[in-house]
Design a protein around this motif. Structure first.
Motif, PDB file in Angstrom:
ATOM      1  N   UNK A 118       0.826  -1.202   0.000  1.00 57.27           N
ATOM      2  CA  UNK A 118       0.000   0.000   0.000  1.00 57.27           C
ATOM      3  C   UNK A 118       0.863   1.255   0.000  1.00 57.27           C
ATOM      4  N   UNK A 119       0.282   2.358  -0.463  1.00 58.40           N
ATOM      5  CA  UNK A 119       0.981   3.639  -0.421  1.00 58.40           C
ATOM      6  C   UNK A 119       1.169   4.038   1.042  1.00 58.40           C
ATOM      7  N   UNK A 120       2.374   4.415   1.386  1.00 53.73           N
ATOM      8  CA  UNK A 120       2.684   4.760   2.767  1.00 53.73           C
ATOM      9  C   UNK A 120       3.896   5.676   2.807  1.00 53.73           C
ATOM     10  N   UNK A 121       4.256   6.119   3.995  1.00 53.34           N
ATOM     11  CA  UNK A 121       5.473   6.893   4.196  1.00 53.34           C
ATOM     12  C   UNK A 121       5.941   6.664   5.622  1.00 53.34           C
ATOM     13  N   UNK A 122       7.088   7.253   5.948  1.00 51.95           N
ATOM     14  CA  UNK A 122       7.671   7.068   7.274  1.00 51.95           C
ATOM     15  C   UNK A 122       8.052   8.421   7.866  1.00 51.95           C
ATOM     16  N   UNK A 123       7.980   8.557   9.172  1.00 52.41           N
ATOM     17  CA  UNK A 123       8.280   9.853   9.797  1.00 52.41           C
ATOM     18  C   UNK A 123       9.768  10.156   9.852  1.00 52.41           C
ATOM     19  N   UNK A 124      10.074  11.435   9.986  1.00 48.82           N
ATOM     20  CA  UNK A 124      11.451  11.887  10.174  1.00 48.82           C
ATOM     21  C   UNK A 124      11.863  11.666  11.629  1.00 48.82           C
ATOM     22  N   UNK A 125      13.143  11.886  11.899  1.00 47.46           N
ATOM     23  CA  UNK A 125      13.626  11.773  13.283  1.00 47.46           C
ATOM     24  C   UNK A 125      12.844  12.690  14.222  1.00 47.46           C
ATOM     25  N   UNK A 126      12.674  13.945  13.827  1.00 50.98           N
ATOM     26  CA  UNK A 126      12.028  14.906  14.716  1.00 50.98           C
ATOM     27  C   UNK A 126      10.564  14.546  14.946  1.00 50.98           C
ATOM     28  N   UNK A 127       9.853  14.110  13.905  1.00 54.35           N
ATOM     29  CA  UNK A 127       8.459  13.722  14.056  1.00 54.35           C
ATOM     30  C   UNK A 127       8.353  12.496  14.957  1.00 54.35           C
ATOM     31  N   UNK A 128       9.245  11.520  14.750  1.00 53.58           N
ATOM     32  CA  UNK A 128       9.218  10.298  15.553  1.00 53.58           C
ATOM     33  C   UNK A 128       9.515  10.593  17.024  1.00 53.58           C
ATOM     34  N   UNK A 129      10.437  11.504  17.275  1.00 52.27           N
ATOM     35  CA  UNK A 129      10.742  11.874  18.654  1.00 52.27           C
ATOM     36  C   UNK A 129       9.546  12.546  19.313  1.00 52.27           C
ATOM     37  N   UNK A 130       8.870  13.403  18.560  1.00 54.76           N
ATOM     38  CA  UNK A 130       7.758  14.186  19.106  1.00 54.76           C
ATOM     39  C   UNK A 130       6.532  13.320  19.388  1.00 54.76           C
ATOM     40  N   UNK A 131       6.224  12.400  18.494  1.00 49.19           N
ATOM     41  CA  UNK A 131       4.944  11.692  18.586  1.00 49.19           C
ATOM     42  C   UNK A 131       5.059  10.230  19.013  1.00 49.19           C
ATOM     43  N   UNK A 132       6.252   9.640  18.895  1.00 46.55           N
ATOM     44  CA  UNK A 132       6.394   8.227  19.235  1.00 46.55           C
ATOM     45  C   UNK A 132       7.495   7.972  20.261  1.00 46.55           C
ATOM     46  N   UNK A 133       8.167   9.026  20.705  1.00 44.26           N
ATOM     47  CA  UNK A 133       9.234   8.850  21.683  1.00 44.26           C
ATOM     48  C   UNK A 133      10.400   8.040  21.165  1.00 44.26           C
ATOM     49  N   UNK A 224      -3.269   3.529   2.627  1.00 45.02           N
ATOM     50  CA  UNK A 224      -4.246   2.559   2.132  1.00 45.02           C
ATOM     51  C   UNK A 224      -4.386   1.430   3.155  1.00 45.02           C
ATOM     52  N   UNK A 225      -5.192   1.647   4.161  1.00 48.63           N
ATOM     53  CA  UNK A 225      -5.310   0.657   5.229  1.00 48.63           C
ATOM     54  C   UNK A 225      -6.496  -0.277   5.032  1.00 48.63           C
ATOM     55  N   UNK A 226      -7.537   0.165   4.355  1.00 53.00           N
ATOM     56  CA  UNK A 226      -8.758  -0.616   4.233  1.00 53.00           C
ATOM     57  C   UNK A 226      -8.511  -1.891   3.429  1.00 53.00           C
ATOM     58  N   UNK A 227      -8.884  -3.031   4.016  1.00 54.67           N
ATOM     59  CA  UNK A 227      -8.677  -4.303   3.350  1.00 54.67           C
ATOM     60  C   UNK A 227      -7.271  -4.828   3.449  1.00 54.67           C
ATOM     61  N   UNK A 228      -6.398  -4.079   4.139  1.00 54.82           N
ATOM     62  CA  UNK A 228      -4.995  -4.471   4.268  1.00 54.82           C
ATOM     63  C   UNK A 228      -4.616  -4.641   5.738  1.00 54.82           C
ATOM     64  N   UNK A 229      -4.877  -3.613   6.533  1.00 50.83           N
ATOM     65  CA  UNK A 229      -4.550  -3.646   7.952  1.00 50.83           C
ATOM     66  C   UNK A 229      -5.791  -3.991   8.777  1.00 50.83           C
ATOM     67  N   UNK A 230      -5.581  -4.255  10.061  1.00 54.63           N
ATOM     68  CA  UNK A 230      -6.680  -4.665  10.921  1.00 54.63           C
ATOM     69  C   UNK A 230      -7.734  -3.575  11.067  1.00 54.63           C
ATOM     70  N   UNK A 231      -7.293  -2.328  11.153  1.00 57.54           N
ATOM     71  CA  UNK A 231      -8.221  -1.204  11.296  1.00 57.54           C
ATOM     72  C   UNK A 231      -7.490   0.089  10.963  1.00 57.54           C
ATOM     73  N   UNK A 232      -8.228   1.184  10.991  1.00 55.64           N
ATOM     74  CA  UNK A 232      -7.660   2.472  10.619  1.00 55.64           C
ATOM     75  C   UNK A 232      -6.531   2.898  11.539  1.00 55.64           C
ATOM     76  N   UNK A 233      -6.634   2.569  12.831  1.00 54.42           N
ATOM     77  CA  UNK A 233      -5.606   3.008  13.783  1.00 54.42           C
ATOM     78  C   UNK A 233      -4.245   2.408  13.464  1.00 54.42           C
ATOM     79  N   UNK A 234      -4.250   1.222  12.864  1.00 50.50           N
ATOM     80  CA  UNK A 234      -2.975   0.636  12.450  1.00 50.50           C
ATOM     81  C   UNK A 234      -2.334   1.446  11.333  1.00 50.50           C
ATOM     82  N   UNK A 235      -3.155   2.152  10.569  1.00 49.57           N
ATOM     83  CA  UNK A 235      -2.621   2.991   9.504  1.00 49.57           C
ATOM     84  C   UNK A 235      -1.957   4.240  10.024  1.00 49.57           C
ATOM     85  N   UNK A 236      -2.527   4.847  11.078  1.00 47.33           N
ATOM     86  CA  UNK A 236      -1.942   6.093  11.604  1.00 47.33           C
ATOM     87  C   UNK A 236      -1.164   5.896  12.896  1.00 47.33           C
TER      88      UNK A 236
END
Length: 343
Positions: A118-133, A224-236
């Motif tokens: 599916x179409x996706x992307x990955x966060x930068x260092x700063x975004x990952x630090x801010x939102x995912x620790x 593109x999470x629908x039909x691929x991942x368990x639910x929307x939260x897995x996408x975000x």
């Protein structure tokens, strides 16, 4: 324990940790998409699973939200993560430990796409630090080592600038045609390499087999999470798409700009070929070795694809061969001065 009551675990000599090459078995955590036949063929084993498209080589990284899933196990049964944490300077070197602590700062995968990702992307260092620790985001790069099917293709970066509201609308409606259709697209062949900076939208088509180098996280914002991942939260990843989509590079990469991310190295015959150039500096580097070569002392992963050779260290030499029936993952150490790969 075996039936006789004696231990079947090989004796561990911690003094040799990081001082000699270590052959690693397959490590294919269950994924949401199909693939893995090319990995099995390379390793000369039966396919692990219909949903085993990724082999995490020398991994000290876990799958998102998991405690141990994704970690590599050494031949003596220890987790590589734990062995590195116990003797980080032996495995990684003093300078590396001063910068990154006990993290290897890299994850290498064999990835065999049995269906379009599916179409996706990955966060930068700063975004990952801010939102995912997380200290690391996820810049990655691909080395294409094989293709199959009529149209082995990758999709990278928007052709034109995309408004944030328009992107959010596509994701909300799960408009697959709009999401994929907005990206640049190109066919690939063995020897091609592709750099994917954090934030850049991308997808890989069925039939593309790569060695992937990446920062050591499992952070993927999957549009593109629908039909691929368990639910929307897995996408975000639990932060909501209103937050998660802020990590996206919405700039246009059309008019040939995307071509700066792709290199064609298949015809290069030098003994050592630099695969990514300066674009990957600060994240990782990769070289294709096709003859005798002295390798710098570092934590490294050697993926043997074809031919045969010998890896020499101050602790001795180990022979390797590529193709069916051979191991493909090798961790090397930082505690010896040089490696020499060749006959």
């Amino acid at each position: 324990m075996n039936p006789s009551g004696s231990s079947t675990t090989p004796a561990v000599d911690p003094a040799l940790d990081g001082a000699r090459p270590t052959v690693l078995p397959p490590n294919q955590p269950h994924q949401f998409y199909r693939g893995g036949a090319a990995i099995a063929a390379l390793r000369g084993v039966a396919p692990a699973s219909e949903f085993g498209p990724e082999d995490w080589v020398a991994s000290t990284t876990t799958r998102f939200g998991q405690a141990t899933d994704g970690l590599s196990t050494l031949p003596d049964g220890r987790l590589l993560r734990d062995a590195v944490a116990a003797q980080p300077e032996a495995w990684l070197g003093t300078e590396h430990v001063a910068r990154f602590g006990t993290s290897t700062a890299i994850l290498v995968k064999l990835l065999d796409a049995g269906q379009r990702l599916p179409v996706h992307c990955h966060p930068s260092n700063s975004f990952a630090q801010r939102h995912f620790g997380s200290h690391f985001g996820k810049t990655e790069a691909w080395v294409v080592i094989g293709t199959s099917g009529a149209d082995p293709r990758v999709h990278i970066g928007f052709r034109d600038d995309v408004d944030g509201g328009e992107l959010a609308g596509w994701v909300r409606a799960q408009n697959h045609d709009a999401l994929l259709g907005a990206l640049n697209s190109t066919t690939v062949a063995a020897g091609d390499t592709v750099l994917i900076p954090a934030g850049l939208p991308h997808a890989i088509a069925s039939g593309v087999f790569i060695v992937e180098l990446q920062q050591p996280t499992d952070l993927s914002v999957t549009w593109e999470w629908d039909g691929v991942l368990a639910d929307e939260s897995a996408g975000h990843l639990g932060v909501g798409f209103d937050v998660a989509l802020d990590c996206v590079d919405r700039n246009g990469w059309g008019d040939g700009r995307w071509e700066s991310l792709v290199r064609h190295t298949g015809s290069h015959a030098e003994p050592v070929v630099d695969l990514f150039g300066d674009g990957a500096d600060g994240f990782f580097r990769a070289e294709r070795i096709q003859g005798h070569a002295d390798l710098d002392s570092s934590f490294a992963v050697l993926v043997v694809l074809a031919g045969s050779g010998r890896l020499h260290t101050e602790r001795g030499g180990t022979a390797y061969a590529g193709g069916r029936g051979v191991p493909t993952g090798v961790t090397s150490s930082a505690s010896v001065s040089k490696y020499r790969y060749g006959q």
